[in-house]
Design a protein around this motif. Structure first.
Motif, PDB file in Angstrom:
ATOM      1  N   ARG A  37      28.956  36.891  15.297  1.00 55.85           N
ATOM      2  CA  ARG A  37      29.144  38.095  15.478  1.00 55.85           C
ATOM      3  C   ARG A  37      30.417  38.692  14.243  1.00 55.85           C
TER       4      ARG A  37
ATOM      5  N   GLU B 265      27.525  31.089  20.339  1.00 54.09           N
ATOM      6  CA  GLU B 265      29.178  32.136  20.666  1.00 54.09           C
ATOM      7  C   GLU B 265      30.385  30.613  19.750  1.00 54.09           C
TER       8      GLU B 265
ATOM      9  N   SER C 279      30.493  39.380  26.502  1.00 55.33           N
ATOM     10  CA  SER C 279      30.087  39.380  25.449  1.00 55.33           C
ATOM     11  C   SER C 279      28.961  40.552  24.406  1.00 55.33           C
TER      12      SER C 279
ATOM     13  N   SER D  93      24.034  40.639  22.902  1.00 59.12           N
ATOM     14  CA  SER D  93      22.907  38.974  22.831  1.00 59.12           C
ATOM     15  C   SER D  93      22.402  39.062  24.179  1.00 59.12           C
TER      16      SER D  93
ATOM     17  N   ILE E  42      21.521  34.724  17.154  1.00 60.07           N
ATOM     18  CA  ILE E  42      22.782  34.407  16.345  1.00 60.07           C
ATOM     19  C   ILE E  42      23.083  32.831  16.591  1.00 60.07           C
TER      20      ILE E  42
ATOM     21  N   GLY F 211      25.729  33.576  12.074  1.00 57.78           N
ATOM     22  CA  GLY F 211      25.859  34.967  11.597  1.00 57.78           C
ATOM     23  C   GLY F 211      25.145  35.241   9.989  1.00 57.78           C
TER      24      GLY F 211
ATOM     25  N   THR G 184      23.762  33.710  26.701  1.00 55.82           N
ATOM     26  CA  THR G 184      24.903  32.902  25.469  1.00 55.82           C
ATOM     27  C   THR G 184      24.673  31.270  25.545  1.00 55.82           C
TER      28      THR G 184
ATOM     29  N   GLU H 163      23.016  34.080  21.616  1.00 58.45           N
ATOM     30  CA  GLU H 163      24.108  33.616  20.881  1.00 58.45           C
ATOM     31  C   GLU H 163      24.814  32.596  21.185  1.00 58.45           C
TER      32      GLU H 163
END
Ligand SMILES: O=P(O)(O)OC[C@H]1O[C@H](OP(=O)(O)OP(=O)(O)O)[C@H](O)[C@@H]1O
Ligand SMILES: Nc1ncnc2[nH]cnc12
Length: 228
Positions: free
Chosen positions: A213, A208, A35, A222, A178, A181, A225, A206
């Motif tokens: 994203r 995920e 990622s 990032s 994030i 997003g 995660t 992040e």
């Protein structure tokens, strides 16, 4: 010698509710590059970056049902309570930027209100770049551009002062995390409205599973995660 990130965690004064990563799962950001976009064979600093990620991850804490029921809140503040980790965070992002853009450094670091302000200005200083804040609505004086967005727990508005980004400037947007997003996409829209060229979005963490994203129209990096 003891690990300074562990002592910082203990001395922070609030009991951690859980830890990263889940003990039965490998951390994809430590050895892999799935990622992150940082090639495993990339130049100097890769081993250092992996070590820094492990230390940073250990410091994070999670709080269930904050700020609203159903949200598992990722708290990055312990990083800033420990000067070694704080420096490690800046170094980790610097390594990534040097490895990713080669000689081409960003002209502007844009930090998002509020947690992007914790490390955006020091990162900008380190890279000899300008720092520009994106703020929640109603906080910036003078003419501004506004962008509405939806985030993991509600709707909000971001603002940027007009004329703060020269057309053609190379811009990196930074924030702590994030999720959906929405925040980052709104900030990206404000940068592009002023003619900035988005090099990348950089986050400490992040989530995920929220696929944030996919809302962004520039590369995303990032460091860590979570919440798979
Ligand atoms: O990807 P998203 O779903 O948009 O969520 C991510 C955003 O949410 C958090 O900020 P928040 O708006 O809670 O504000 P704060 O930094 O002022 O606490 C976080 O710091 C990011 O900016
Ligand atoms: N789960 C989360 N933890 C911390 N900050 C957030 N911003 C949006 N979702 C978040």
């Amino acid at each position: 010698m003891s690990d300074p990130s562990i002592s910082a965690q203990r001395s922070y004064g609030v009991e951690s509710t859980s830890s990263h990563p889940p003990r039965d799962q490998p951390d994809p950001t430590v050895t892999g590059n799935a990622s992150t976009g940082l090639a495993a064979s990339s130049p100097a600093g890769t081993a250092e970056l992996s070590g820094l990620k492990i230390r940073l991850r250990k410091a994070l804490r999670q709080f269930p049902d904050f700020p609203s029921p159903g949200i598992l809140f990722e708290d990055i503040l312990p990083i800033f309570a420990d000067p070694h980790l704080h420096a490690g965070l800046l170094r980790a992002i610097e390594i990534h930027i040097l490895n990713t853009f080669g000689g081409e450094k960003p002209d502007v670091i844009v930090g998002l209100d509020a947690r992007g302000f914790l490390f955006g200005p020091s990162l900008a200083l380190r890279l000899d770049a300008a720092f520009v804040p994106v703020r929640k609505r109603g906080k910036l004086p003078g003419p501004t551009e506004v962008a509405a967005y939806q985030k993991e727990y509600g709707q909000d508005f971001f603002e940027m002062q007009k004329g703060v980004i020269k057309p053609g400037s190379k811009v990196v947007i930074v924030d702590d995390l994030i999720a959906t997003g929405g925040s980052a996409a709104a900030a990206g829209a404000l940068v592009e409205k002023q003619g900035g060229k988005l090099l990348e979005y950089i986050f400490i963490m992040e989530l995920e599973f929220l696929k944030g994203r996919e809302k962004l129209n520039a590369p995303v990096y990032s460091l860590l995660t979570g919440q798979s």
